[in-house]
Every structure is written in C-alpha cells, then in structure tokens.
Design an enzyme around this catalytic site. Structure first.
Site, PDB file in Angstrom:
ATOM      1  N   ARG A  54       0.887  -1.527  -0.413  1.00 36.04           N
ATOM      2  CA  ARG A  54      -0.052   0.164  -0.217  1.00 36.04           C
ATOM      3  C   ARG A  54       0.818   1.254  -0.048  1.00 36.04           C
ATOM      4  O   ARG A  54       0.251   2.283  -0.483  1.00 36.04           O
ATOM      5  CB  ARG A  54      -0.996   0.331   1.395  1.00 36.04           C
ATOM      6  CG  ARG A  54      -1.617   1.397   1.507  1.00 36.04           C
ATOM      7  CD  ARG A  54      -3.351   0.552   2.300  1.00 36.04           C
ATOM      8  NE  ARG A  54      -2.857   0.039   3.071  1.00 36.04           N
ATOM      9  CZ  ARG A  54      -2.450   1.086   4.480  1.00 36.04           C
ATOM     10  NH1 ARG A  54      -1.846   2.041   4.545  1.00 36.04           N
ATOM     11  NH2 ARG A  54      -3.013  -0.373   5.042  1.00 36.04           N
ATOM     12  N   TYR A  72     -17.904  15.226 -14.148  1.00 36.45           N
ATOM     13  CA  TYR A  72     -18.197  14.252 -13.950  1.00 36.45           C
ATOM     14  C   TYR A  72     -19.208  12.858 -12.879  1.00 36.45           C
ATOM     15  O   TYR A  72     -18.943  14.010 -11.805  1.00 36.45           O
ATOM     16  CB  TYR A  72     -16.682  12.853 -13.595  1.00 36.45           C
ATOM     17  CG  TYR A  72     -16.975  11.328 -13.989  1.00 36.45           C
ATOM     18  CD1 TYR A  72     -17.327  10.866 -15.310  1.00 36.45           C
ATOM     19  CD2 TYR A  72     -17.351  10.472 -12.290  1.00 36.45           C
ATOM     20  CE1 TYR A  72     -17.543   9.510 -15.187  1.00 36.45           C
ATOM     21  CE2 TYR A  72     -16.904   9.664 -12.827  1.00 36.45           C
ATOM     22  CZ  TYR A  72     -17.374   8.206 -13.390  1.00 36.45           C
ATOM     23  OH  TYR A  72     -17.678   7.395 -13.553  1.00 36.45           O
ATOM     24  N   ASP A 112      -9.613  17.238 -14.301  1.00 31.47           N
ATOM     25  CA  ASP A 112      -9.289  15.793 -14.720  1.00 31.47           C
ATOM     26  C   ASP A 112      -9.306  15.680 -15.918  1.00 31.47           C
ATOM     27  O   ASP A 112      -9.348  16.958 -17.249  1.00 31.47           O
ATOM     28  CB  ASP A 112     -10.680  15.450 -14.875  1.00 31.47           C
ATOM     29  CG  ASP A 112     -10.774  14.159 -14.909  1.00 31.47           C
ATOM     30  OD1 ASP A 112     -11.144  13.533 -15.718  1.00 31.47           O
ATOM     31  OD2 ASP A 112     -12.001  13.531 -14.061  1.00 31.47           O
ATOM     32  N   LYS A 159     -10.415   4.704 -18.971  1.00 31.42           N
ATOM     33  CA  LYS A 159     -10.660   4.997 -20.476  1.00 31.42           C
ATOM     34  C   LYS A 159      -9.076   5.160 -20.987  1.00 31.42           C
ATOM     35  O   LYS A 159      -8.756   3.905 -21.802  1.00 31.42           O
ATOM     36  CB  LYS A 159     -11.138   6.759 -20.124  1.00 31.42           C
ATOM     37  CG  LYS A 159     -11.900   6.725 -19.019  1.00 31.42           C
ATOM     38  CD  LYS A 159     -13.413   6.440 -19.051  1.00 31.42           C
ATOM     39  CE  LYS A 159     -14.078   5.616 -17.679  1.00 31.42           C
ATOM     40  NZ  LYS A 159     -14.429   7.240 -16.885  1.00 31.42           N
TER      41      LYS A 159
HETATM   42  C1  PLP Z   1     -15.055   7.472 -15.749  1.00 30.19           C
HETATM   43  C2  PLP Z   1     -14.709   9.044 -15.025  1.00 30.19           C
HETATM   44  C3  PLP Z   1     -13.844   9.270 -13.767  1.00 30.19           C
HETATM   45  C4  PLP Z   1     -13.941   8.399 -13.209  1.00 30.19           C
HETATM   46  O1  PLP Z   1     -12.972   7.051 -12.937  1.00 30.19           O
HETATM   47  P1  PLP Z   1     -13.671   5.275 -12.887  1.00 30.19           P
HETATM   48  O2  PLP Z   1     -12.322   4.810 -13.113  1.00 30.19           O
HETATM   49  O3  PLP Z   1     -14.534   5.531 -13.269  1.00 30.19           O
HETATM   50  O4  PLP Z   1     -13.352   5.829 -11.215  1.00 30.19           O
HETATM   51  C5  PLP Z   1     -13.872  10.481 -13.149  1.00 30.19           C
HETATM   52  N1  PLP Z   1     -13.525  11.233 -14.963  1.00 30.19           N
HETATM   53  C6  PLP Z   1     -13.731  11.373 -16.015  1.00 30.19           C
HETATM   54  C7  PLP Z   1     -13.707  12.411 -16.603  1.00 30.19           C
HETATM   55  C8  PLP Z   1     -14.437  10.168 -16.507  1.00 30.19           C
HETATM   56  O5  PLP Z   1     -14.517   9.645 -17.906  1.00 30.19           O
END
Ligand code: PLP
Length: 392
Positions: free
Chosen positions: A57, A110, A182, A207
């Site tokens: 961790r 998001y 983000d 993603k």
């Molecule tokens: C999917 C997504 C998240 C969250 O990510 P997870 O891996 O599902 O926890 C945050 N910001 C954006 C823009 C996303 O598309």
C-alpha cells in the site's frame, strides 16, 4: 520526458530491463509485503532513512514503473496510481482542502465527482461554485476569501465544451489558487495541462490510458513535495491503491496510446462529417469540428480532438432509445476510450442523477446521444450508425 517523442516515451520511460534480469516486459511484483535483512533495516525504512519497499500500500515496483511513466508523459515530477479514477479524485481533493474552503469547478462534471463535492459540502462545509470559465472576469467574480482551488474538466462530458486552460491559469496565479485538471478525455498525448501551468492532472486510467476496457484505475501527477505528502496521507490512509496486475495492464495499454488516439481522433472526425449531413441529426458536439463554437481553444491546447462526440437527433427519448436498440455491433455501454465503439443516452444513464432543469441547462437533452468512437474501421462504424438513424 527522457525521449524526444511521446511515441518512444510511452514504451521506454520508467523501466530499465537491465535491472530486471533482462525481462523485456516489466514483471508483476505480486506481493503484499517486503522482507527486511535485519531489524535495523526495517527501522531505517520506516524512518525513511533508507530507500526501499515496506508494504504494497506504500509502494510496489510494478506500480512504480507506471507512476514514473505517467509523470514523464504529463511533464510532472511525481505520479501516483490509484484503484480507480474516483480514488485519485478524492485523494487529491481531500489533500488540498480543509473544512470551510471554497472550490470553483467547471460546470459539467463527471457525475461521481459532482457527488463527492456535494458530500464534502454536507460533511465539511467545503462549498463549490460552478463556472463556465468563459472569461477572466467571470472567474474573478466567483473567487472568495475561502477559495483554494479551481477544478477543471475539459472537454466537458458529454457536450464536449472546452475550457481555456491558459485563461484559468492566468487568473489562478494572480490569486494563488491551485488548478486541478481531470485530463481523462484527452490523455497526455492530446493535452498536457501541467505544461500550461496547471498544478495537478488526474486521470480515470480506466479510459484511454488502459484503452482496452479491462481495468478500473486512476492516476494523478503533480509537484514532488505535495505528491510525496499525498502518498503518505490521503493515498496511504484512505487506501485506494492500484494492484500490481492492474498497473501491468496499464503499462501495456500505454504502449499504444499515441497510435490509438490518432485513430480514435481521425475516426471521430469522419463520423462527425457524416453525422452533420444526416437529416435525423439536429446538432453535433465535437471539439475538433471546424464549426464548433470554441474550436480555437481546442486548436490552442489539444493536439487532436479525441474520440468522444455527442449528437442530438430530431425527436425525443423514444427516438434516442430506438437508435441505441437498432445498433448492430456498436455496443450500448457507458465508459469510453475502448477499442470498441460505445454509445449511451446521458439523460437516462450517466447524467440521470442530475435534476432535469440543471441537465437541460448543461445541454443534456432527452435527444442527446454520446458516442465513444472506437478504433474499428470508420466506414463500418458509420454504416452501423447510419442504418440505426435511417430507421427512426
Ligand atoms: C470515468 C471518469 C472518472 C471516474 O473514473 P473511474 O475510473 O470510473 O473511477 C472521472 N472523471 C472522468 C472524466 C471520467 O470519465
């Protein structure tokens, strides 16, 4: 970056095979803990007087390779890997705020980040104001004595509006505010906020960084001192760390990031051109469309416009659902950035939790569909969409 081009960096950065018995591919260090040679060594590791691993961790060699890679790709000092995008978002937001602080956030966010910010308000009176960030004045007007950071998503999901990061950084620097971006929709190949002067970059690595729809993961990059602190506080003590196997999948996915992003982007451009000509389509939202309202911002800060687009059809929810149900190989699914093309209906899926009036203000109507364009042949993708549109 040690290498001149990102195409080389995604493959070679952060890993030295000579240190791993010549293994071309990084090994998966599938271990929870690490043995010490002596009691004294254990003491020295805990006191941070000696470098080395203690417990996974707090750090793991496979995860570390990924962290070094993402730091280099984003042009930052230290990267940290998390068990999900939301684990990264929450670790950063909790680390940078205290009770009664104020955040300015891009309008359109998001869903779970929106949920987290609402929870922070309820529990700790950390207030968030939403902003279009369309001018310096607009941002200036929202800054209060309590403001500590500006949180930006660009392009904004699902309407794909873009925010001028240079403008945000200018205002933030003047008021000594931190800027968190983000960068999930762009990946470091298309947009590098730290180079523009932003302070932190976050990814849902689930993603584009993974690119294969087989892992949930998050990444964050920033200055070394603060990331060191985060590693030992909100990451270590909240505990959303990435597993070595998932890190290994991301290291593998990253190798093809530039190839995939080029293809996602060029496929999306082709689909946008076709959608704009179809009589069942009312509007198309894509940051790289020459007719897009903010295409100048896209061109300034993004290499290409990426693989996500949205479009409104003539009709309502019934017709939008009909389009989804008539697709042949394009999948009905949320998420994005996978090899497969994925289509969803934001108003009833990803953005269903947002009250209707708010949703309409954000441009998320019942007739809006979001498409994550995959890396299949664009002609096949279009044929599938076309036949679904023709039949409504
Ligand atoms: C999917 C997504 C998240 C969250 O990510 P997870 O891996 O599902 O926890 C945050 N910001 C954006 C823009 C996303 O598309």
């Amino acid at each position: 970056m040690k290498y001149k081009h990102m195409e080389t960096s995604v493959i070679h950065e952060g890993y030295d095979s000579t240190q791993m018995l010549g293994s071309l591919t990084p090994p998966i260090f599938q271990t929870s803990t690490y043995t010490f040679d002596s009691a004294e060594q254990g003491e020295a590791r805990f006191a941070a007087e000696e470098e080395g691993y203690i417990y996974s961790r707090l750090g793991n060699p496979t995860v570390r390779i990924l962290e070094e890679k993402i730091a280099a790709l984003e042009g930052g000092e230290r990267g940290l890997a998390f068990s999900s995008g939301m684990a990264a978002v929450s670790a950063i937001l909790f680390a940078l705020t205290k009770a009664n602080d104020h955040i300015i956030c891009s309008s359109g966010l998001y869903g779970c980040t929106y949920g987290l910010l609402s929870m922070m308000k309820e529990k700790y009176n950390i207030k968030t104001d939403y902003s279009n960030m369309s001018s310096e004045q607009e941002l200036e007007n929202q800054i209060t004595k309590e403001t500590v950071l500006i949180y930006v998503e660009t392009p904004i999901n699902p309407t794909m509006q873009v925010i001028d990061l240079e403008l945000v950084v200018k205002v933030a620097k003047k008021h000594q505010l931190l800027v968190v971006v983000d960068n999930t929709f762009s990946s470091p190949y298309l947009q590098r906020p730290l180079e523009i002067g932003c302070d932190f970059v976050i990814h849902s690595a689930t993603k584009y960084i993974s690119g294969h729809g087989d892992v949930i993961a998050g990444l964050a990059v920033g200055k070394k001192d603060i990331m060191d602190t985060i590693a030992l506080t909100t990451q270590k003590d909240i505990g959303g760390v990435l597993s070595p196997f998932d890190a290994w999948l991301l290291i593998r996915g990253l190798k093809t990031l530039p190839l995939r992003m080029d293809r996602h982007s060029s496929n999306a451009e082709k689909i946008v051109q076709q959608l704009k000509l179809h009589k069942a389509v009312k509007n198309v939202y894509y940051p790289g469309d020459p007719d897009f309202s903010n295409v100048a911002i896209t061109n300034k800060q993004m290499k290409l416009a990426g693989g996500v687009l949205a479009f409104e059809i003539n009709g309502g929810k019934k017709e939008a659902q009909k389009v989804l149900n008539q697709l042949h190989f394009i999948k009905i699914a949320v998420s994005l950035g996978d090899a497969e093309s994925l289509m969803e209906h934001p108003a009833s899926m990803t953005h269903a939790v947002i009250p209707v009036e708010e949703r309409e203000k954000m441009g998320i109507t019942e007739s809006l569909l979001r498409l994550s364009v995959g890396i299949e042949a664009w002609e096949d993708i279009w044929e599938d969409i076309q036949q679904a549109l023709d039949n409504i």
